[in-house]
Write a protein that holds these residues in place. Structure first.
Motif, PDB file in Angstrom:
ATOM      1  N   LEU A 100       0.841  -1.195   0.000  1.00 40.01           N
ATOM      2  CA  LEU A 100       0.000   0.000   0.000  1.00 40.01           C
ATOM      3  C   LEU A 100       0.875   1.244   0.000  1.00 40.01           C
ATOM      4  CD1 LEU A 100      -2.900   1.165   0.182  1.00 40.01           C
ATOM      5  CD2 LEU A 100      -2.597   1.177   2.667  1.00 40.01           C
ATOM      6  N   ARG A 101       0.699   2.092  -1.014  1.00 38.85           N
ATOM      7  CA  ARG A 101       1.513   3.306  -1.129  1.00 38.85           C
ATOM      8  C   ARG A 101       0.669   4.575  -1.191  1.00 38.85           C
ATOM      9  NH1 ARG A 101       4.548   0.011   0.253  1.00 38.85           N
ATOM     10  NH2 ARG A 101       6.505  -0.636  -0.699  1.00 38.85           N
ATOM     11  N   VAL A 102      -0.643   4.442  -1.013  1.00 42.17           N
ATOM     12  CA  VAL A 102      -1.520   5.610  -1.003  1.00 42.17           C
ATOM     13  C   VAL A 102      -2.340   5.609   0.279  1.00 42.17           C
ATOM     14  CG1 VAL A 102      -1.681   5.741  -3.514  1.00 42.17           C
ATOM     15  CG2 VAL A 102      -3.382   4.441  -2.269  1.00 42.17           C
ATOM     16  N   ALA A 103      -2.750   6.780   0.678  1.00 39.53           N
ATOM     17  CA  ALA A 103      -3.603   6.892   1.861  1.00 39.53           C
ATOM     18  C   ALA A 103      -5.027   6.470   1.495  1.00 39.53           C
ATOM     19  CB  ALA A 103      -3.591   8.329   2.367  1.00 39.53           C
ATOM     20  N   PRO A 104      -5.789   6.025   2.465  1.00 34.91           N
ATOM     21  CA  PRO A 104      -7.207   5.739   2.210  1.00 34.91           C
ATOM     22  C   PRO A 104      -7.920   7.011   1.754  1.00 34.91           C
ATOM     23  CG  PRO A 104      -6.535   4.922   4.354  1.00 34.91           C
ATOM     24  CD  PRO A 104      -5.416   5.772   3.846  1.00 34.91           C
ATOM     25  N   PRO A 105      -9.137   6.894   1.286  1.00 33.61           N
ATOM     26  CA  PRO A 105      -9.873   8.100   0.891  1.00 33.61           C
ATOM     27  C   PRO A 105      -9.907   9.114   2.041  1.00 33.61           C
ATOM     28  CG  PRO A 105     -11.082   6.135   0.257  1.00 33.61           C
ATOM     29  CD  PRO A 105      -9.920   5.682   1.102  1.00 33.61           C
ATOM     30  N   ARG A 106      -9.956  10.365   1.688  1.00 36.47           N
ATOM     31  CA  ARG A 106      -9.940  11.455   2.670  1.00 36.47           C
ATOM     32  C   ARG A 106     -11.026  11.254   3.719  1.00 36.47           C
ATOM     33  NH1 ARG A 106      -9.093  16.135  -0.237  1.00 36.47           N
ATOM     34  NH2 ARG A 106      -6.980  16.134   0.565  1.00 36.47           N
ATOM     35  N   GLY A 107     -10.616  11.386   4.968  1.00 36.73           N
ATOM     36  CA  GLY A 107     -11.553  11.291   6.086  1.00 36.73           C
ATOM     37  C   GLY A 107     -11.827   9.871   6.562  1.00 36.73           C
ATOM     38  N   VAL A 108     -11.157   8.875   5.977  1.00 40.19           N
ATOM     39  CA  VAL A 108     -11.387   7.480   6.362  1.00 40.19           C
ATOM     40  C   VAL A 108     -10.080   6.909   6.907  1.00 40.19           C
ATOM     41  CG1 VAL A 108     -12.107   5.197   5.569  1.00 40.19           C
ATOM     42  CG2 VAL A 108     -13.114   7.244   4.527  1.00 40.19           C
ATOM     43  N   ARG A 109     -10.150   6.324   8.081  1.00 37.39           N
ATOM     44  CA  ARG A 109      -8.962   5.700   8.666  1.00 37.39           C
ATOM     45  C   ARG A 109      -8.673   4.385   7.943  1.00 37.39           C
ATOM     46  NH1 ARG A 109      -7.853   8.273  13.539  1.00 37.39           N
ATOM     47  NH2 ARG A 109      -6.626   6.557  14.397  1.00 37.39           N
ATOM     48  N   LEU A 110      -7.430   3.973   7.956  1.00 40.43           N
ATOM     49  CA  LEU A 110      -7.005   2.765   7.244  1.00 40.43           C
ATOM     50  C   LEU A 110      -7.819   1.541   7.658  1.00 40.43           C
ATOM     51  CD1 LEU A 110      -5.158   1.204   5.337  1.00 40.43           C
ATOM     52  CD2 LEU A 110      -3.478   1.096   7.202  1.00 40.43           C
ATOM     53  N   ARG A 111      -7.993   1.349   8.954  1.00 39.68           N
ATOM     54  CA  ARG A 111      -8.735   0.184   9.442  1.00 39.68           C
ATOM     55  C   ARG A 111     -10.159   0.177   8.884  1.00 39.68           C
ATOM     56  NH1 ARG A 111      -7.361  -3.146  13.367  1.00 39.68           N
ATOM     57  NH2 ARG A 111      -5.761  -1.732  14.110  1.00 39.68           N
TER      58      ARG A 111
END
Length: 127
Positions: A100-111
């Motif tokens: 994984l090299r990108v952050a989750p969608p804005r406002g959503v935590r990875l978990r």
């Protein structure tokens, strides 16, 4: 030999309970979660923004390109991955190890994003 044989038969015929101990090396992470590693590394990589306009588009591409067995496998792997009880920082590091090299969608935590991904894939498998 009989003792070893019985252990081998049980191991090969029964789906063992996944270990609750987190892998230690990159190889162990990828060996334990091969389909999740494929999903994260092949669809959510460093060139993600050049290939996809959204996380949904990348996930749809993954779903359309793998077998139903792989989809069932990745839903179980996500469940096992999240079940390790890692802290948010450890989860982030483990996901990066899997590709994984990108952050989750804005406002959503990875978990939560992984739970959402699991739900979307499971829903697709069920029809």
């Amino acid at each position: 030999m009989a003792v070893v044989r019985n252990h081998l038969v049980r191991f090969l015929t029964g789906p063992g309970t996944p270990s609750r101990i987190a892998p230690q090396t990159s190889w162990e992470w990828k060996e334990r979660f091969p389909e999740l590693s494929h999903l994260l590394g092949a669809y959510f990589h460093q060139d993600f923004s050049h290939e996809y306009s959204s996380h949904k588009e990348a996930l749809d591409d993954y779903i359309s390109g793998v077998s139903p067995d792989d989809l069932r496998c990745v839903t179980q792997e996500i469940r096992d991955f999240l079940g390790l009880g890692e802290s948010d920082q450890q989860l982030k590091e483990a996901a990066a190890t899997l590709g994984l090299r990108v952050a989750p969608p804005r406002g959503v935590r990875l978990r939560q994003w992984l739970v959402d991904v699991q739900g979307i894939i499971a829903h697709h498998v069920q029809g």
